[in-house]
Design a protein around this motif. Structure first.
Motif, PDB file in Angstrom:
ATOM      1  N   GLY A 197       0.661  -1.191   0.156  1.00 40.46           N
ATOM      2  CA  GLY A 197       0.013   0.037  -0.018  1.00 40.46           C
ATOM      3  C   GLY A 197       0.803   1.373   0.036  1.00 40.46           C
ATOM      4  O   GLY A 197       0.113   2.380  -0.026  1.00 40.46           O
ATOM      5  N   ALA A 198       2.166   1.147  -0.239  1.00 41.15           N
ATOM      6  CA  ALA A 198       2.848   2.472   0.008  1.00 41.15           C
ATOM      7  C   ALA A 198       2.895   3.119  -1.456  1.00 41.15           C
ATOM      8  O   ALA A 198       3.276   4.236  -1.441  1.00 41.15           O
ATOM      9  CB  ALA A 198       4.286   1.933   0.274  1.00 41.15           C
ATOM     10  N   GLY A 199       2.413   2.419  -2.405  1.00 44.65           N
ATOM     11  CA  GLY A 199       2.420   3.117  -3.790  1.00 44.65           C
ATOM     12  C   GLY A 199       3.504   2.801  -4.870  1.00 44.65           C
ATOM     13  O   GLY A 199       3.647   3.299  -5.852  1.00 44.65           O
ATOM     14  N   LYS A 200       4.137   1.732  -4.637  1.00 44.30           N
ATOM     15  CA  LYS A 200       5.087   1.007  -5.259  1.00 44.30           C
ATOM     16  C   LYS A 200       4.754   0.654  -6.829  1.00 44.30           C
ATOM     17  O   LYS A 200       5.114   0.927  -7.769  1.00 44.30           O
ATOM     18  CB  LYS A 200       6.047   0.064  -4.864  1.00 44.30           C
ATOM     19  CG  LYS A 200       6.480   0.147  -3.124  1.00 44.30           C
ATOM     20  CD  LYS A 200       7.379  -0.934  -2.945  1.00 44.30           C
ATOM     21  CE  LYS A 200       6.509  -2.258  -2.432  1.00 44.30           C
ATOM     22  NZ  LYS A 200       5.544  -2.021  -1.615  1.00 44.30           N
ATOM     23  N   SER A 201       3.652  -0.321  -6.647  1.00 46.49           N
ATOM     24  CA  SER A 201       3.214  -0.767  -7.985  1.00 46.49           C
ATOM     25  C   SER A 201       2.509   0.604  -8.900  1.00 46.49           C
ATOM     26  O   SER A 201       2.668   0.302 -10.030  1.00 46.49           O
ATOM     27  CB  SER A 201       2.132  -1.756  -7.735  1.00 46.49           C
ATOM     28  OG  SER A 201       2.745  -2.892  -6.929  1.00 46.49           O
ATOM     29  N   THR A 202       1.978   1.380  -8.111  1.00 44.34           N
ATOM     30  CA  THR A 202       1.174   2.402  -9.021  1.00 44.34           C
ATOM     31  C   THR A 202       2.518   3.283  -9.634  1.00 44.34           C
ATOM     32  O   THR A 202       2.200   3.645 -10.599  1.00 44.34           O
ATOM     33  CB  THR A 202       0.653   3.247  -7.813  1.00 44.34           C
ATOM     34  OG1 THR A 202      -0.534   2.619  -7.576  1.00 44.34           O
ATOM     35  CG2 THR A 202      -0.038   4.497  -8.920  1.00 44.34           C
ATOM     36  N   THR A 203       3.655   3.489  -8.773  1.00 42.99           N
ATOM     37  CA  THR A 203       4.826   4.225  -9.436  1.00 42.99           C
ATOM     38  C   THR A 203       5.329   3.273 -10.526  1.00 42.99           C
ATOM     39  O   THR A 203       5.742   3.987 -11.589  1.00 42.99           O
ATOM     40  CB  THR A 203       5.937   4.207  -8.382  1.00 42.99           C
ATOM     41  OG1 THR A 203       5.170   5.063  -7.151  1.00 42.99           O
ATOM     42  CG2 THR A 203       7.046   4.973  -8.893  1.00 42.99           C
ATOM     43  N   LEU A 204       5.475   1.987 -10.414  1.00 44.72           N
ATOM     44  CA  LEU A 204       5.984   1.099 -11.432  1.00 44.72           C
ATOM     45  C   LEU A 204       5.275   1.237 -12.903  1.00 44.72           C
ATOM     46  O   LEU A 204       5.509   1.409 -13.915  1.00 44.72           O
ATOM     47  CB  LEU A 204       6.202  -0.191 -11.260  1.00 44.72           C
ATOM     48  CG  LEU A 204       7.285  -0.628  -9.826  1.00 44.72           C
ATOM     49  CD1 LEU A 204       7.375  -2.180 -10.021  1.00 44.72           C
ATOM     50  CD2 LEU A 204       8.493   0.205 -10.199  1.00 44.72           C
TER      51      LEU A 204
END
Length: 237
Positions: A39-46
């Motif tokens: 939920g930190a935002g890693k996948s959205t960033t990628l």
């Protein structure tokens, strides 16, 4: 020149801000880790870096070119692998690699190179859906390396591999970066892997990068004994 430069990336999903003003760079021959709790935002960033999601604000430059304006040109020079992304299950391993060689317009000899490099010889006539999770991970890496990308984005690159195979893959990836000047951005929950592979590490929480540095710098900054302890401190903030 940075091979990847993201500036002020922001993405919202309704009332939730998944990524909040993120800045990120990766240079030639550099391996950069992007870490953080679920939920930190890693996948959205990628996904924004790969052009799969359009940011609400900010920009992505690859090889000095804007991703939105030069999409086809820049995406031909990168590749991606993730343990959660499946390939066509009914195809044989060799057919999958041949299809991606055609897609990236590279010689079919690259298929044999990937089969040899990732020890897929005994699997080449097996259907993808018949493979174990570790075997699928190796095929994913073969697909990701087929076009000799200048930038490789990897989400959990050694997930599901046994310790020996994982160690060989990590050595291979580090060698590709150091010897060939390729850039890599990786996410992983394997802290010894991150410590071994990454030149710089960014910790994300609630869509923002809250700490950056080498493994040694981060452990010192957080007063931790190792990177695992740093991760736990970030996750509990």
């Amino acid at each position: 020149m940075h091979l990847l430069e993201a500036r002020a990336l922001t993405k919202r999903f309704g009332p939730v801000t998944a990524v909040d003003g993120l800045d990120l760079t990766v240079g030639p021959g550099e391996v950069v880790g992007l870490l953080g709790p679920n939920g930190a935002g890693k996948s959205t960033t990628l996904h924004m870096l790969l052009g799969l999601i359009t940011p609400d604000h900010g920009s992505v430059e690859l090889f000095g070119m804007d991703l939105q304006r030069h999409r086809i040109e820049v995406l031909s020079r990168i590749n991606f692998a993730a343990s959660y992304v499946d390939l066509p299950g009914v195809l044989y391993v060799q057919e999958i690699l041949e299809a991606y060689a055609d897609l990236y317009a590279v010689p079919q000899s690259r298929v044999r190179d990937m089969i040899d490099l990732l020890e897929l010889g005994r699997l080449r006539k097996r259907r993808y859906m018949e493979l174990s999770s570790g075997q699928r991970t190796r095929v994913q890496l073969g697909k990701a390396l087929i076009n000799e990308p200048d930038l490789l984005i990897l989400d959990e690159p050694t997930a599901n591999l046994d310790p020996d195979a994982g160690d060989r893959v990590r050595s291979l990836l580090v060698r590709l970066a150091r010897d060939n000047g390729r850039a890599m951005l990786i996410t992983s929950h394997n802290m010894p892997e991150v410590e071994r592979m990454c030149d710089r590490i960014h910790f994300m929480a609630e869509g923002r990068i809250i700490a950056s540095g080498s493994a040694a710098e981060l452990t010192t900054s957080f007063g931790a004994d190792d990177l695992e302890e740093v991760f736990l401190k970030v996750a509990r903030r």
